[in-house]
Motif scaffolding. Structure first.
Motif, PDB file in Angstrom:
ATOM      1  N   ASP A 184      40.469  35.361  37.991  1.00  0.00           N
ATOM      2  CA  ASP A 184      40.007  35.850  39.290  1.00  0.00           C
ATOM      3  C   ASP A 184      39.603  37.328  39.287  1.00  0.00           C
ATOM      4  O   ASP A 184      39.560  37.969  40.339  1.00  0.00           O
ATOM      5  CB  ASP A 184      41.088  35.640  40.348  1.00  0.00           C
ATOM      6  CG  ASP A 184      42.347  36.450  40.072  1.00  0.00           C
ATOM      7  OD1 ASP A 184      42.493  36.979  38.942  1.00  0.00           O
ATOM      8  OD2 ASP A 184      43.210  36.558  40.977  1.00  0.00           O
ATOM      9  N   SER A 185      39.293  37.879  38.109  1.00  0.00           N
ATOM     10  CA  SER A 185      38.920  39.303  38.074  1.00  0.00           C
ATOM     11  C   SER A 185      38.098  39.592  36.827  1.00  0.00           C
ATOM     12  O   SER A 185      37.961  38.758  35.940  1.00  0.00           O
ATOM     13  CB  SER A 185      40.175  40.188  38.096  1.00  0.00           C
ATOM     14  OG  SER A 185      40.952  39.988  36.920  1.00  0.00           O
ATOM     15  N   GLY A 186      37.562  40.818  36.773  1.00  0.00           N
ATOM     16  CA  GLY A 186      36.768  41.206  35.617  1.00  0.00           C
ATOM     17  C   GLY A 186      36.177  42.583  35.780  1.00  0.00           C
ATOM     18  O   GLY A 186      36.719  43.430  36.506  1.00  0.00           O
ATOM     19  N   THR A 187      35.052  42.803  35.126  1.00  0.00           N
ATOM     20  CA  THR A 187      34.386  44.104  35.149  1.00  0.00           C
ATOM     21  C   THR A 187      32.932  43.925  35.561  1.00  0.00           C
ATOM     22  O   THR A 187      32.404  42.813  35.577  1.00  0.00           O
ATOM     23  CB  THR A 187      34.443  44.778  33.770  1.00  0.00           C
ATOM     24  OG1 THR A 187      33.781  43.945  32.817  1.00  0.00           O
ATOM     25  CG2 THR A 187      35.875  45.018  33.339  1.00  0.00           C
ATOM     26  N   PHE A 188      32.273  45.036  35.905  1.00  0.00           N
ATOM     27  CA  PHE A 188      30.866  44.970  36.274  1.00  0.00           C
ATOM     28  C   PHE A 188      30.128  46.222  35.825  1.00  0.00           C
ATOM     29  O   PHE A 188      30.721  47.269  35.571  1.00  0.00           O
ATOM     30  CB  PHE A 188      30.699  44.796  37.794  1.00  0.00           C
ATOM     31  CG  PHE A 188      31.011  46.045  38.580  1.00  0.00           C
ATOM     32  CD1 PHE A 188      30.039  47.013  38.813  1.00  0.00           C
ATOM     33  CD2 PHE A 188      32.285  46.259  39.083  1.00  0.00           C
ATOM     34  CE1 PHE A 188      30.338  48.172  39.521  1.00  0.00           C
ATOM     35  CE2 PHE A 188      32.590  47.408  39.794  1.00  0.00           C
ATOM     36  CZ  PHE A 188      31.610  48.366  40.015  1.00  0.00           C
ATOM     37  N   SER A 236      42.462  36.812  48.088  1.00  0.00           N
ATOM     38  CA  SER A 236      42.984  35.550  48.603  1.00  0.00           C
ATOM     39  C   SER A 236      44.312  35.800  49.294  1.00  0.00           C
ATOM     40  O   SER A 236      44.942  36.849  49.107  1.00  0.00           O
ATOM     41  CB  SER A 236      43.171  34.533  47.475  1.00  0.00           C
ATOM     42  OG  SER A 236      44.220  34.918  46.615  1.00  0.00           O
ATOM     43  N   SER A 237      44.747  34.812  50.069  1.00  0.00           N
ATOM     44  CA  SER A 237      46.011  34.948  50.794  1.00  0.00           C
ATOM     45  C   SER A 237      47.210  34.885  49.854  1.00  0.00           C
ATOM     46  O   SER A 237      48.306  35.315  50.205  1.00  0.00           O
ATOM     47  CB  SER A 237      46.118  33.840  51.851  1.00  0.00           C
ATOM     48  OG  SER A 237      46.017  32.560  51.242  1.00  0.00           O
ATOM     49  N   THR A 238      47.005  34.360  48.642  1.00  0.00           N
ATOM     50  CA  THR A 238      48.102  34.259  47.681  1.00  0.00           C
ATOM     51  C   THR A 238      47.903  35.154  46.463  1.00  0.00           C
ATOM     52  O   THR A 238      48.777  35.222  45.598  1.00  0.00           O
ATOM     53  CB  THR A 238      48.255  32.800  47.191  1.00  0.00           C
ATOM     54  OG1 THR A 238      47.012  32.364  46.612  1.00  0.00           O
ATOM     55  CG2 THR A 238      48.622  31.878  48.346  1.00  0.00           C
ATOM     56  N   ARG A 284      39.244  39.914  54.712  1.00  0.00           N
ATOM     57  CA  ARG A 284      40.426  40.317  53.940  1.00  0.00           C
ATOM     58  C   ARG A 284      40.662  39.391  52.756  1.00  0.00           C
ATOM     59  O   ARG A 284      41.108  39.836  51.691  1.00  0.00           O
ATOM     60  CB  ARG A 284      41.657  40.324  54.854  1.00  0.00           C
ATOM     61  CG  ARG A 284      42.945  40.731  54.149  1.00  0.00           C
ATOM     62  CD  ARG A 284      44.103  40.800  55.128  1.00  0.00           C
ATOM     63  NE  ARG A 284      45.349  41.133  54.466  1.00  0.00           N
ATOM     64  CZ  ARG A 284      46.528  41.258  55.093  1.00  0.00           C
ATOM     65  NH1 ARG A 284      46.586  41.073  56.390  1.00  0.00           N
ATOM     66  NH2 ARG A 284      47.622  41.563  54.413  1.00  0.00           N
ATOM     67  N   SER A 285      40.362  38.105  52.918  1.00  0.00           N
ATOM     68  CA  SER A 285      40.556  37.152  51.826  1.00  0.00           C
ATOM     69  C   SER A 285      39.368  36.208  51.744  1.00  0.00           C
ATOM     70  O   SER A 285      38.567  36.109  52.670  1.00  0.00           O
ATOM     71  CB  SER A 285      41.854  36.351  52.021  1.00  0.00           C
ATOM     72  OG  SER A 285      41.771  35.578  53.208  1.00  0.00           O
ATOM     73  N   GLY A 286      39.239  35.544  50.609  1.00  0.00           N
ATOM     74  CA  GLY A 286      38.141  34.610  50.417  1.00  0.00           C
ATOM     75  C   GLY A 286      36.858  35.271  49.960  1.00  0.00           C
ATOM     76  O   GLY A 286      35.788  34.661  50.022  1.00  0.00           O
ATOM     77  N   GLY A 287      36.954  36.520  49.491  1.00  0.00           N
ATOM     78  CA  GLY A 287      35.777  37.236  49.034  1.00  0.00           C
ATOM     79  C   GLY A 287      36.048  37.976  47.737  1.00  0.00           C
ATOM     80  O   GLY A 287      36.866  37.555  46.921  1.00  0.00           O
TER      81      GLY A 287
END
Length: 311
Positions: free
Chosen positions: A144-148, A197-199, A227-230
């Motif tokens: 759920d993460s990375g670089t750009f 995300s909420s979690t 706040r979440s889902g993006g």
């Protein structure tokens, strides 16, 4: 019979797992807005910035051609943010890209420019156009993460106002219409991103508010960022901030780190004090009105964070 039943259950489980993996890999994030605040260190060296000649424009050379800038809020509805970037929709995968465009910029000289003849000018930086294109290229390094890496075109307007004599000027350098100035430039940057995300990652854990939709900045209306889902650009799971993504080295001077706003932090810094309000010139992007009242700013920050909690 039992063997066939077990086989069917096993195949069903594998199919469900595969479908789940595909849905995670193919997660689509709608277009969002990113807001930023400027820290110390943003500078313009006007002796090496396109074809701008301040001495010729103002009738006296400056004591120093390097001018420091600080952010001023774009809109009370966006809290402390002085920079607004629109990011296109993405489908998350191991490698993906999207469009990027600078939609709002509001900086002011701090300290102001002093000329050798003693006159002092306040300089504001806004956008000449909100249509400058760019691109953001993402690499996923965890689920759920990375670089750009990113790049986009910045086309500013510099407005210079005599702080002691309002009848002198104001003077404007429009990098869109003043083609001989050659002062548009491409800004490159890099950093981290993480899905919200909420979690999982919660931007408010870093004091970052949501970006509300429907806020007008110039001719652009924000689509917002929940706040979440993006996606939160400029953050990993534990910290936020990135190098030279928005302001960095403008001209030939020292760059700096920029961070998302922290309006929701337990002790956010107060907004910058008001500066002179120069008369808009032709081609100037109209800015949303900024509240300079400490009380109204606090109320707005509370609203931003309340919205974040509700999402």
């Amino acid at each position: 019979m039992k063997g066939h039943t077990f086989l069917r259950l096993t195949l069903a489980a594998l199919l469900f797992t595969a479908m789940t993996a595909v849905s995670v890999s193919a997660q689509t994030i709608a277009a969002e807005d990113d807001t930023w605040t400027t820290g110390s260190g943003t500078q313009v060296d006007f002796s090496n910035f396109g074809n701008i000649n301040l001495g010729q424009l103002l009738g006296s050379p400056p004591t120093s051609t390097v001018v420091n800038f600080a952010g001023t809020p774009l809109s009370s509805s966006l809290g402390q943010a002085d920079t607004l970037v629109a990011r296109g929709s993405v489908t998350v995968s191991d490698s993906f890209s999207t469009t990027l465009s600078l939609k709002g910029l509001s900086l002011g000289s701090n300290p102001d420019l002093t000329l050798q003849d003693g006159r002092v000018y306040h300089i504001t930086v806004t956008l000449a156009t909100q249509g400058g294109g760019g691109q953001m290229d993402f690499t996923r390094t965890t689920s759920d993460s990375g670089t750009f890496n990113s790049s986009f075109v910045v086309t500013p307007i510099f407005t210079l106002t005599n702080v002691n004599n309002p009848s002198d000027g104001p003077y404007s350098i429009n990098c869109l219409t003043d083609t001989t100035k050659s002062c548009s430039f491409t800004m490159h940057g890099s950093g981290d991103w993480v899905l919200t995300s909420s979690t999982g990652f919660d931007p408010q854990s870093q004091g970052i508010p949501t970006v509300p939709s429907g806020v007008t900045v110039g001719s652009y209306t924000t689509v917002g960022r929940p706040r979440s889902g993006g996606m939160q650009v400029g953050c990993n799971h534990t910290s936020c901030g990135q190098n030279d993504e928005l302001h960095g080295i403008i001209g030939q001077a020292a760059g700096h780190n920029v961070k998302p706003p922290n309006d929701c932090a337990s002790s956010s810094p107060p907004p910058p004090g008001p500066g002179p309000s120069p008369t808009p010139t032709s081609g100037t992007t109209k800015q949303a009105t900024t509240s300079t009242s400490s009380a109204s700013f606090t109320t707005q920050a509370d609203t931003l964070c309340a919205v974040a909690v509700a999402n």
